[in-house]
Scaffold this motif. Structure first.
Motif, PDB file in Angstrom:
ATOM      1  N   ARG A  23       0.952  -1.351   0.008  1.00  0.00           N
ATOM      2  CA  ARG A  23      -0.066  -0.020   0.054  1.00  0.00           C
ATOM      3  C   ARG A  23       0.801   1.372   0.011  1.00  0.00           C
ATOM      4  N   ASP A  24       1.801   1.239   0.814  1.00  0.00           N
ATOM      5  CA  ASP A  24       2.735   2.439   0.888  1.00  0.00           C
ATOM      6  C   ASP A  24       3.597   2.611  -0.489  1.00  0.00           C
ATOM      7  N   ALA A  25       4.073   1.599  -1.074  1.00  0.00           N
ATOM      8  CA  ALA A  25       4.794   1.513  -2.344  1.00  0.00           C
ATOM      9  C   ALA A  25       3.886   2.242  -3.558  1.00  0.00           C
ATOM     10  N   LYS A  26       2.498   1.689  -3.431  1.00  0.00           N
ATOM     11  CA  LYS A  26       1.581   2.165  -4.577  1.00  0.00           C
ATOM     12  C   LYS A  26       1.398   3.720  -4.278  1.00  0.00           C
ATOM     13  N   ALA A  27       1.097   4.247  -3.020  1.00  0.00           N
ATOM     14  CA  ALA A  27       0.949   5.746  -2.781  1.00  0.00           C
ATOM     15  C   ALA A  27       2.196   6.363  -2.988  1.00  0.00           C
ATOM     16  N   MET A  28       3.252   6.046  -2.662  1.00  0.00           N
ATOM     17  CA  MET A  28       4.653   6.715  -3.237  1.00  0.00           C
ATOM     18  C   MET A  28       4.692   6.840  -4.766  1.00  0.00           C
ATOM     19  N   SER A  69       2.770  12.590   4.404  1.00  0.00           N
ATOM     20  CA  SER A  69       1.532  11.628   4.034  1.00  0.00           C
ATOM     21  C   SER A  69       0.127  12.343   4.184  1.00  0.00           C
ATOM     22  N   GLY A  70      -0.634  11.722   3.543  1.00  0.00           N
ATOM     23  CA  GLY A  70      -2.183  12.321   3.622  1.00  0.00           C
ATOM     24  C   GLY A  70      -3.089  11.460   2.856  1.00  0.00           C
ATOM     25  N   GLU A  71      -4.368  11.467   2.979  1.00  0.00           N
ATOM     26  CA  GLU A  71      -5.164  10.536   2.407  1.00  0.00           C
ATOM     27  C   GLU A  71      -6.497  11.487   1.952  1.00  0.00           C
ATOM     28  N   ARG A  72      -6.985  10.970   0.944  1.00  0.00           N
ATOM     29  CA  ARG A  72      -8.192  11.413   0.196  1.00  0.00           C
ATOM     30  C   ARG A  72      -9.223  10.494   0.135  1.00  0.00           C
ATOM     31  N   LYS A  92      -4.204   6.911  -0.084  1.00  0.00           N
ATOM     32  CA  LYS A  92      -3.202   7.527   0.367  1.00  0.00           C
ATOM     33  C   LYS A  92      -2.371   8.171  -0.483  1.00  0.00           C
ATOM     34  N   PHE A  93      -1.665   9.321  -0.024  1.00  0.00           N
ATOM     35  CA  PHE A  93      -0.606  10.084  -0.461  1.00  0.00           C
ATOM     36  C   PHE A  93       0.733  10.049   0.219  1.00  0.00           C
ATOM     37  N   MET A  94       1.532   9.578  -0.409  1.00  0.00           N
ATOM     38  CA  MET A  94       3.042   9.398   0.708  1.00  0.00           C
ATOM     39  C   MET A  94       4.153   9.410  -0.188  1.00  0.00           C
ATOM     40  N   ARG A  95       5.146  10.368   0.134  1.00  0.00           N
ATOM     41  CA  ARG A  95       6.612  10.378  -0.397  1.00  0.00           C
ATOM     42  C   ARG A  95       7.296  10.494   0.840  1.00  0.00           C
TER      43      ARG A  95
END
Length: 327
Positions: A23-28, A69-72, A92-95
Protein backbone atom coordinates in the motif's frame (compact mmCIF):
# COMPACT_ATOMS: atom_id res chain seq x y z
CA UNK A 1 0.63 -10.19 -5.48
CA UNK A 2 -3.00 -9.04 -5.40
CA UNK A 3 -4.28 -12.62 -5.81
CA UNK A 4 -2.45 -13.96 -2.77
CA UNK A 5 -4.61 -15.12 0.08
CA UNK A 6 -4.27 -13.72 3.59
CA UNK A 7 -2.89 -17.04 4.83
CA UNK A 8 -0.11 -17.02 2.25
CA UNK A 9 0.74 -13.38 2.90
CA UNK A 10 0.78 -13.98 6.64
CA UNK A 11 3.08 -16.96 6.25
CA UNK A 12 6.49 -15.89 7.51
CA UNK A 13 8.23 -18.51 5.40
CA UNK A 14 6.90 -17.01 2.18
CA UNK A 15 9.18 -14.28 0.89
CA UNK A 16 6.49 -11.74 -0.05
CA UNK A 17 5.91 -8.10 0.90
CA UNK A 18 3.26 -7.26 3.46
CA UNK A 19 0.03 -5.49 2.59
CA UNK A 20 1.15 -2.31 4.33
CA UNK A 21 4.37 -2.32 2.30
CA UNK A 22 2.44 -2.76 -0.95
CA UNK A 23 0.00 0.00 0.00
CA UNK A 24 2.80 2.44 0.86
CA UNK A 25 4.69 1.56 -2.33
CA UNK A 26 1.59 2.26 -4.43
CA UNK A 27 1.00 5.55 -2.61
CA UNK A 28 4.59 6.73 -3.19
CA UNK A 29 4.49 5.70 -6.87
CA UNK A 30 1.26 7.68 -7.39
CA UNK A 31 2.42 10.86 -5.60
CA UNK A 32 4.56 12.99 -7.95
CA UNK A 33 6.98 15.51 -6.47
CA UNK A 34 9.52 18.11 -7.52
CA UNK A 35 12.64 18.98 -5.53
CA UNK A 36 14.42 22.31 -5.95
CA UNK A 37 17.65 23.48 -4.40
CA UNK A 38 18.19 27.12 -3.48
CA UNK A 39 21.32 28.72 -2.05
CA UNK A 40 19.91 28.54 1.49
CA UNK A 41 17.20 25.83 1.35
CA UNK A 42 15.61 22.80 -0.30
CA UNK A 43 11.98 22.96 -1.47
CA UNK A 44 9.80 19.85 -1.92
CA UNK A 45 6.61 20.40 -3.98
CA UNK A 46 3.99 17.63 -3.93
CA UNK A 47 0.52 17.41 -5.49
CA UNK A 48 -1.97 16.78 -2.65
CA UNK A 49 -5.31 17.14 -4.41
CA UNK A 50 -8.47 17.60 -2.41
CA UNK A 51 -6.70 17.54 0.95
CA UNK A 52 -7.03 20.16 3.66
CA UNK A 53 -3.91 21.43 5.38
CA UNK A 54 -4.99 19.71 8.60
CA UNK A 55 -5.18 16.33 6.82
CA UNK A 56 -1.52 16.42 5.72
CA UNK A 57 1.24 15.14 7.98
CA UNK A 58 4.95 15.66 7.59
CA UNK A 59 7.58 14.41 9.99
CA UNK A 60 11.28 13.55 10.15
CA UNK A 61 12.31 9.94 10.79
CA UNK A 62 15.76 8.63 11.71
CA UNK A 63 17.04 12.24 11.84
CA UNK A 64 17.36 12.48 8.04
CA UNK A 65 14.21 11.06 6.35
CA UNK A 66 11.39 13.49 5.51
CA UNK A 67 8.02 11.68 5.48
CA UNK A 68 4.97 13.41 3.95
CA UNK A 69 1.58 11.68 3.93
CA UNK A 70 -2.13 12.32 3.60
CA UNK A 71 -5.28 10.54 2.48
CA UNK A 72 -8.22 11.54 0.30
CA UNK A 73 -11.34 9.56 1.07
CA UNK A 74 -14.21 8.96 -1.29
CA UNK A 75 -17.16 11.19 -0.58
CA UNK A 76 -20.24 9.49 0.74
CA UNK A 77 -23.04 9.46 -1.76
CA UNK A 78 -25.87 11.69 -0.67
CA UNK A 79 -29.45 10.57 -0.89
CA UNK A 80 -30.68 10.33 -4.48
CA UNK A 81 -27.17 11.17 -5.79
CA UNK A 82 -25.00 8.73 -7.72
CA UNK A 83 -21.65 8.65 -9.51
CA UNK A 84 -21.89 8.52 -13.29
CA UNK A 85 -18.10 8.45 -13.80
CA UNK A 86 -15.20 7.92 -11.35
CA UNK A 87 -11.64 8.60 -12.52
CA UNK A 88 -9.97 10.74 -9.85
CA UNK A 89 -7.61 8.96 -7.48
CA UNK A 90 -8.63 8.42 -3.87
CA UNK A 91 -6.57 6.87 -1.11
CA UNK A 92 -3.21 7.55 0.45
CA UNK A 93 -0.64 10.10 -0.69
CA UNK A 94 2.89 9.45 0.56
CA UNK A 95 6.51 10.38 -0.18
CA UNK A 96 9.83 9.85 1.57
CA UNK A 97 12.99 11.85 0.96
CA UNK A 98 16.46 11.28 2.39
CA UNK A 99 17.64 14.74 3.40
CA UNK A 100 21.17 15.91 2.55
CA UNK A 101 23.74 16.24 5.29
CA UNK A 102 23.52 20.04 5.26
CA UNK A 103 19.71 20.06 5.82
CA UNK A 104 18.55 21.65 9.06
CA UNK A 105 15.76 19.40 10.36
CA UNK A 106 14.92 21.99 13.04
CA UNK A 107 14.00 24.62 10.42
CA UNK A 108 11.17 23.12 8.32
CA UNK A 109 8.03 24.96 7.15
CA UNK A 110 5.10 23.93 4.93
CA UNK A 111 2.44 25.77 2.90
CA UNK A 112 -0.47 24.22 0.98
CA UNK A 113 -2.15 26.16 -1.83
CA UNK A 114 -4.21 25.12 -4.87
CA UNK A 115 -3.65 21.45 -4.08
CA UNK A 116 0.15 21.76 -4.00
CA UNK A 117 2.12 21.27 -0.78
CA UNK A 118 5.44 23.13 -0.55
CA UNK A 119 7.82 22.02 2.20
CA UNK A 120 10.91 24.17 2.76
CA UNK A 121 13.93 22.74 4.58
CA UNK A 122 16.60 25.29 5.34
CA UNK A 123 20.28 24.49 5.02
CA UNK A 124 22.80 24.47 7.83
CA UNK A 125 25.43 27.21 7.66
CA UNK A 126 28.59 26.02 5.88
CA UNK A 127 31.32 24.81 8.23
CA UNK A 128 34.24 27.08 8.85
CA UNK A 129 37.17 26.28 6.58
CA UNK A 130 39.93 24.43 8.31
CA UNK A 131 43.20 26.22 8.63
CA UNK A 132 45.94 24.76 6.46
CA UNK A 133 48.39 22.55 8.26
CA UNK A 134 52.05 23.12 7.51
CA UNK A 135 54.16 20.01 7.04
CA UNK A 136 57.89 20.28 7.03
CA UNK A 137 59.50 18.86 3.90
CA UNK A 138 62.69 16.91 4.51
CA UNK A 139 65.44 17.27 1.90
CA UNK A 140 66.09 14.16 -0.18
CA UNK A 141 68.54 13.59 -3.02
CA UNK A 142 66.82 13.34 -6.42
CA UNK A 143 66.81 10.15 -8.48
CA UNK A 144 67.55 11.00 -12.12
CA UNK A 145 65.71 8.94 -14.73
CA UNK A 146 67.10 8.78 -18.25
CA UNK A 147 65.28 7.75 -21.45
CA UNK A 148 67.65 4.81 -21.89
CA UNK A 149 66.55 3.46 -18.53
CA UNK A 150 62.85 3.68 -19.44
CA UNK A 151 63.48 1.91 -22.74
CA UNK A 152 65.26 -0.97 -20.99
CA UNK A 153 62.46 -1.29 -18.39
CA UNK A 154 59.62 -1.26 -20.97
CA UNK A 155 60.77 -1.86 -24.56
CA UNK A 156 57.14 -1.98 -25.84
CA UNK A 157 56.25 1.52 -24.50
CA UNK A 158 56.34 3.15 -27.95
CA UNK A 159 54.35 0.36 -29.55
CA UNK A 160 51.58 0.61 -26.90
CA UNK A 161 51.29 4.35 -27.33
CA UNK A 162 50.89 3.94 -31.07
CA UNK A 163 48.30 1.17 -30.69
CA UNK A 164 46.07 3.21 -28.40
CA UNK A 165 46.31 6.57 -30.19
CA UNK A 166 43.06 7.66 -31.81
CA UNK A 167 42.72 9.75 -34.89
CA UNK A 168 40.68 12.96 -34.81
CA UNK A 169 37.90 11.49 -36.99
CA UNK A 170 36.13 8.17 -36.36
CA UNK A 171 34.23 6.00 -38.79
CA UNK A 172 30.99 4.92 -37.11
CA UNK A 173 30.77 1.92 -39.38
CA UNK A 174 33.67 0.32 -37.51
CA UNK A 175 31.65 0.22 -34.26
CA UNK A 176 28.43 -1.16 -35.69
CA UNK A 177 26.37 2.02 -36.10
CA UNK A 178 25.81 1.65 -39.83
CA UNK A 179 22.94 -0.77 -39.34
CA UNK A 180 19.55 -0.41 -41.07
CA UNK A 181 18.00 0.69 -37.76
CA UNK A 182 20.37 3.63 -37.30
CA UNK A 183 20.03 4.51 -40.97
CA UNK A 184 16.23 4.72 -40.57
CA UNK A 185 16.49 6.78 -37.39
CA UNK A 186 18.91 9.20 -39.03
CA UNK A 187 16.53 9.54 -41.98
CA UNK A 188 13.62 10.33 -39.63
CA UNK A 189 15.63 12.99 -37.83
CA UNK A 190 16.53 14.60 -41.14
CA UNK A 191 12.90 15.08 -42.22
CA UNK A 192 12.22 18.78 -42.69
CA UNK A 193 9.35 20.65 -41.07
CA UNK A 194 7.78 21.15 -44.50
CA UNK A 195 7.53 17.43 -45.03
CA UNK A 196 6.19 16.90 -41.49
CA UNK A 197 3.50 19.51 -42.06
CA UNK A 198 2.40 18.12 -45.41
CA UNK A 199 -1.40 17.84 -45.41
CA UNK A 200 -1.25 14.82 -47.70
CA UNK A 201 0.48 12.83 -44.96
CA UNK A 202 -2.13 10.79 -43.05
CA UNK A 203 -1.12 11.77 -39.52
CA UNK A 204 -2.82 13.73 -36.69
CA UNK A 205 -1.87 17.35 -36.22
CA UNK A 206 0.19 18.50 -33.27
CA UNK A 207 -2.75 20.36 -31.73
CA UNK A 208 -4.90 17.22 -31.93
CA UNK A 209 -2.20 15.11 -30.26
CA UNK A 210 -1.64 17.74 -27.56
CA UNK A 211 -5.37 17.95 -26.75
CA UNK A 212 -5.69 14.16 -26.73
CA UNK A 213 -2.80 13.85 -24.26
CA UNK A 214 -4.27 16.59 -22.08
CA UNK A 215 -7.69 14.90 -21.91
CA UNK A 216 -6.14 11.48 -21.19
CA UNK A 217 -4.09 12.95 -18.31
CA UNK A 218 -6.95 14.90 -16.67
CA UNK A 219 -9.05 12.61 -14.44
CA UNK A 220 -12.62 13.61 -13.63
CA UNK A 221 -15.61 12.41 -11.63
CA UNK A 222 -19.22 13.05 -12.66
CA UNK A 223 -22.09 12.93 -10.19
CA UNK A 224 -25.79 13.20 -10.85
CA UNK A 225 -27.87 14.88 -8.18
CA UNK A 226 -31.64 15.31 -8.20
CA UNK A 227 -31.43 18.86 -9.58
CA UNK A 228 -27.95 19.08 -11.14
CA UNK A 229 -24.87 17.41 -12.58
CA UNK A 230 -21.50 17.93 -10.85
CA UNK A 231 -18.17 17.59 -12.67
CA UNK A 232 -15.09 17.33 -10.40
CA UNK A 233 -11.67 17.66 -12.05
CA UNK A 234 -8.18 17.61 -10.54
CA UNK A 235 -6.23 20.73 -11.53
CA UNK A 236 -3.22 20.97 -9.20
CA UNK A 237 -1.31 24.23 -9.12
CA UNK A 238 -3.69 26.06 -11.48
CA UNK A 239 -5.13 29.37 -10.29
CA UNK A 240 -8.85 30.03 -10.64
CA UNK A 241 -8.19 32.80 -13.16
CA UNK A 242 -6.24 30.41 -15.39
CA UNK A 243 -9.13 27.94 -15.75
CA UNK A 244 -11.63 28.29 -18.58
CA UNK A 245 -15.15 26.81 -18.53
CA UNK A 246 -17.00 27.08 -21.85
CA UNK A 247 -20.00 25.60 -23.61
CA UNK A 248 -19.60 24.68 -27.28
CA UNK A 249 -22.34 23.77 -29.72
CA UNK A 250 -24.94 24.33 -26.95
CA UNK A 251 -24.30 20.91 -25.37
CA UNK A 252 -20.51 20.37 -25.03
CA UNK A 253 -18.90 21.45 -21.76
CA UNK A 254 -15.22 22.33 -22.31
CA UNK A 255 -12.93 22.75 -19.28
CA UNK A 256 -9.27 23.68 -19.79
CA UNK A 257 -6.29 25.15 -17.99
CA UNK A 258 -2.51 25.05 -18.05
CA UNK A 259 0.21 24.76 -15.45
CA UNK A 260 3.57 26.11 -16.52
CA UNK A 261 6.95 25.24 -15.11
CA UNK A 262 8.28 27.94 -12.83
CA UNK A 263 11.31 29.76 -14.14
CA UNK A 264 14.47 28.85 -12.30
CA UNK A 265 15.73 31.71 -10.20
CA UNK A 266 19.37 32.63 -10.08
CA UNK A 267 21.23 30.20 -7.85
CA UNK A 268 18.44 27.56 -7.88
CA UNK A 269 18.12 24.29 -9.75
CA UNK A 270 15.78 21.30 -9.98
CA UNK A 271 17.03 18.10 -8.34
CA UNK A 272 13.91 16.09 -9.24
CA UNK A 273 11.03 16.79 -11.65
CA UNK A 274 7.99 14.46 -11.49
CA UNK A 275 4.88 16.64 -11.29
CA UNK A 276 2.96 17.07 -14.51
CA UNK A 277 3.04 20.43 -16.26
CA UNK A 278 1.22 21.48 -19.40
CA UNK A 279 -2.40 21.58 -20.47
CA UNK A 280 -5.39 20.21 -18.55
CA UNK A 281 -8.48 19.60 -20.65
CA UNK A 282 -11.77 17.68 -20.59
CA UNK A 283 -14.89 17.67 -22.77
CA UNK A 284 -18.32 16.40 -21.72
CA UNK A 285 -21.46 16.05 -23.83
CA UNK A 286 -24.24 17.42 -21.64
CA UNK A 287 -27.51 15.49 -21.31
CA UNK A 288 -30.64 16.80 -22.93
CA UNK A 289 -32.05 18.03 -19.61
CA UNK A 290 -28.93 20.09 -18.72
CA UNK A 291 -29.43 23.84 -18.49
CA UNK A 292 -26.46 25.40 -20.32
CA UNK A 293 -27.46 28.83 -19.00
CA UNK A 294 -27.14 27.82 -15.33
CA UNK A 295 -23.52 26.74 -14.79
CA UNK A 296 -21.29 27.60 -11.82
CA UNK A 297 -17.71 26.65 -10.96
CA UNK A 298 -15.66 26.60 -7.74
CA UNK A 299 -11.97 25.71 -7.36
CA UNK A 300 -10.63 24.64 -3.96
CA UNK A 301 -7.57 22.61 -2.89
CA UNK A 302 -6.66 21.93 -6.52
CA UNK A 303 -10.08 20.44 -7.36
CA UNK A 304 -12.46 22.20 -9.77
CA UNK A 305 -16.18 21.57 -9.24
CA UNK A 306 -18.50 22.58 -12.07
CA UNK A 307 -22.23 22.39 -11.38
CA UNK A 308 -24.73 22.28 -14.25
CA UNK A 309 -28.33 22.70 -13.19
CA UNK A 310 -31.05 20.55 -14.72
CA UNK A 311 -33.97 21.91 -16.66
CA UNK A 312 -37.32 21.56 -14.91
CA UNK A 313 -39.23 18.52 -16.10
CA UNK A 314 -41.78 19.33 -18.79
CA UNK A 315 -45.34 19.70 -17.67
CA UNK A 316 -47.47 16.72 -18.53
CA UNK A 317 -49.72 17.39 -21.45
CA UNK A 318 -53.39 17.56 -20.68
CA UNK A 319 -55.51 14.96 -22.38
CA UNK A 320 -57.26 16.23 -25.44
CA UNK A 321 -60.92 15.42 -25.86
CA UNK A 322 -62.05 14.49 -29.33
CA UNK A 323 -65.73 14.67 -30.13
CA UNK A 324 -67.18 11.51 -31.50
CA UNK A 325 -69.71 12.18 -34.21
CA UNK A 326 -72.57 9.92 -35.03
CA UNK A 327 -72.30 8.54 -38.53
Amino acid sequence: MMDLSNDVVGDKTYNAPTWSYVRDAKAMAATPADVKEYPNSYVFEIDMLGLKCGDIKFQVEDANVLLISGERKEEEEKERAKYVRMERRVGKFMRKFVLPKNANIDAISAVCQDGVLSVTVHKLPPPEPKKPKTIEVQPHPPFPVYPETLAKQNPNRKRYSQAFSFSETMDFRTIGLESPLFHTLRHMMDVSDDAAGDKTHNAPTRSYVRDAKAMAATPADVKECPNSYVFEIDMPGVKSGDIKVQVEDDNVLLISGERKREEEKEGSKYLRMERRVGKFMRKFVLPANANADAISAVCQDGVLSVTVQKLPPPEPKKPRTIEVKVA
